[in-house]
Design a protein around this motif. Sequence first.
Motif, PDB file in Angstrom:
ATOM      1  N   LEU A  65     -34.377 -24.115 -13.043  1.00  0.00           N
ATOM      2  CA  LEU A  65     -33.946 -23.490 -14.098  1.00  0.00           C
ATOM      3  C   LEU A  65     -34.746 -23.862 -15.256  1.00  0.00           C
ATOM      4  O   LEU A  65     -35.429 -25.102 -15.546  1.00  0.00           O
ATOM      5  CB  LEU A  65     -32.624 -23.862 -14.668  1.00  0.00           C
ATOM      6  CG  LEU A  65     -31.386 -23.402 -13.996  1.00  0.00           C
ATOM      7  CD1 LEU A  65     -30.081 -23.876 -14.406  1.00  0.00           C
ATOM      8  CD2 LEU A  65     -31.424 -21.494 -14.090  1.00  0.00           C
ATOM      9  N   PRO A  66     -35.463 -22.690 -15.999  1.00  0.00           N
ATOM     10  CA  PRO A  66     -36.441 -23.202 -17.281  1.00  0.00           C
ATOM     11  C   PRO A  66     -35.676 -23.866 -18.299  1.00  0.00           C
ATOM     12  O   PRO A  66     -34.535 -23.763 -18.208  1.00  0.00           O
ATOM     13  CB  PRO A  66     -36.884 -22.082 -17.730  1.00  0.00           C
ATOM     14  CG  PRO A  66     -36.501 -20.940 -16.686  1.00  0.00           C
ATOM     15  CD  PRO A  66     -35.277 -21.301 -15.691  1.00  0.00           C
ATOM     16  N   ALA A  67     -36.225 -24.891 -19.199  1.00  0.00           N
ATOM     17  CA  ALA A  67     -35.343 -25.858 -20.048  1.00  0.00           C
ATOM     18  C   ALA A  67     -34.667 -24.856 -21.127  1.00  0.00           C
ATOM     19  O   ALA A  67     -33.650 -25.390 -21.320  1.00  0.00           O
ATOM     20  CB  ALA A  67     -36.567 -26.457 -20.728  1.00  0.00           C
ATOM     21  N   GLU A  68     -35.158 -23.778 -21.420  1.00  0.00           N
ATOM     22  CA  GLU A  68     -34.271 -22.923 -22.208  1.00  0.00           C
ATOM     23  C   GLU A  68     -33.204 -21.936 -21.657  1.00  0.00           C
ATOM     24  O   GLU A  68     -32.568 -21.180 -22.512  1.00  0.00           O
ATOM     25  CB  GLU A  68     -35.162 -21.667 -22.970  1.00  0.00           C
ATOM     26  CG  GLU A  68     -35.779 -20.631 -22.116  1.00  0.00           C
ATOM     27  CD  GLU A  68     -37.225 -21.235 -21.214  1.00  0.00           C
ATOM     28  OE1 GLU A  68     -37.984 -20.373 -20.549  1.00  0.00           O
ATOM     29  OE2 GLU A  68     -37.350 -22.509 -21.184  1.00  0.00           O
ATOM     30  N   ILE A  69     -33.015 -22.149 -20.448  1.00  0.00           N
ATOM     31  CA  ILE A  69     -32.076 -21.115 -19.856  1.00  0.00           C
ATOM     32  C   ILE A  69     -30.781 -22.327 -18.966  1.00  0.00           C
ATOM     33  O   ILE A  69     -31.201 -22.865 -18.158  1.00  0.00           O
ATOM     34  CB  ILE A  69     -32.485 -20.266 -18.749  1.00  0.00           C
ATOM     35  CG1 ILE A  69     -33.671 -19.174 -19.252  1.00  0.00           C
ATOM     36  CG2 ILE A  69     -31.448 -19.541 -17.997  1.00  0.00           C
ATOM     37  CD1 ILE A  69     -34.131 -18.338 -18.397  1.00  0.00           C
ATOM     38  N   PRO A  70     -29.608 -22.362 -19.664  1.00  0.00           N
ATOM     39  CA  PRO A  70     -28.789 -23.188 -19.246  1.00  0.00           C
ATOM     40  C   PRO A  70     -28.192 -22.722 -17.964  1.00  0.00           C
ATOM     41  O   PRO A  70     -28.327 -21.472 -17.871  1.00  0.00           O
ATOM     42  CB  PRO A  70     -27.717 -23.245 -20.461  1.00  0.00           C
ATOM     43  CG  PRO A  70     -27.824 -22.185 -21.049  1.00  0.00           C
ATOM     44  CD  PRO A  70     -29.342 -21.916 -21.060  1.00  0.00           C
TER      45      PRO A  70
END
Length: 232
Positions: A65-70
């Motif tokens: 997961l990208p850091a900005e997508i929980p």
Amino acid sequence: MAEMSGAEAELRRLGESLLTQVRGIAALVTPAAVIPDSALPAAPEVAEWTDPLRYRFSLRAQTALPAEIPADEAVRRTVEAFAAGGFDIAEERRAGTVAARIVVTGNRDGFRIDVRVWPETGDVVYAGVTPALALRAPQAAELPEPVRTRATVEPGHVLCYECDGLGWCPACGGRGWVLDDAGVRQPCPECREQRVCPICRGAGQLQIARLRPAERAFYPELAGRPDGEDES
């Protein structure tokens, strides 16, 4: 079995379609993820042990997961992507030995795609399978030639009462498997996948002198001949 015309090409097309579908979903759920061509194997796998066998392509690719997508956002995007594609959707939360995961499954036209998200670790796995196809046309089973006949049985022997000289297991015809009521291959209950006759062990004949009384009952012609010698 003869190859079915175009079956392998059609299965390959389905595999490439699966890869395209997974890439489309990944582009919405984890936009930075790259699903490589190698995620689709070079050869299909057996999907159903029927007769003939049915094959499918499977796919698996892991990313993060990208850091900005929980995790909850990734799950929401997955559901939206499946809904937009006309998939039937199921969501399940599963416990794990290391970490729990959320699995969103989409089914459509025989394709199944899973998006598995691990909230604690941030891992995401895309997995899918194509519809299953037979690559060979059905063919009637043919028994092999018997290893012994009445003309070739050795002196002091008789044809095996179980296989009548066939040598191979008479229940499965030497294949090692039989079909159940659903048409699925199951291990032969007689030979237990050994393929040969369980009584004569493939010889097609039995030595008369070693026959047990219950076995001699299968051979009325042996009555009164305890020594097992041929009359000739």
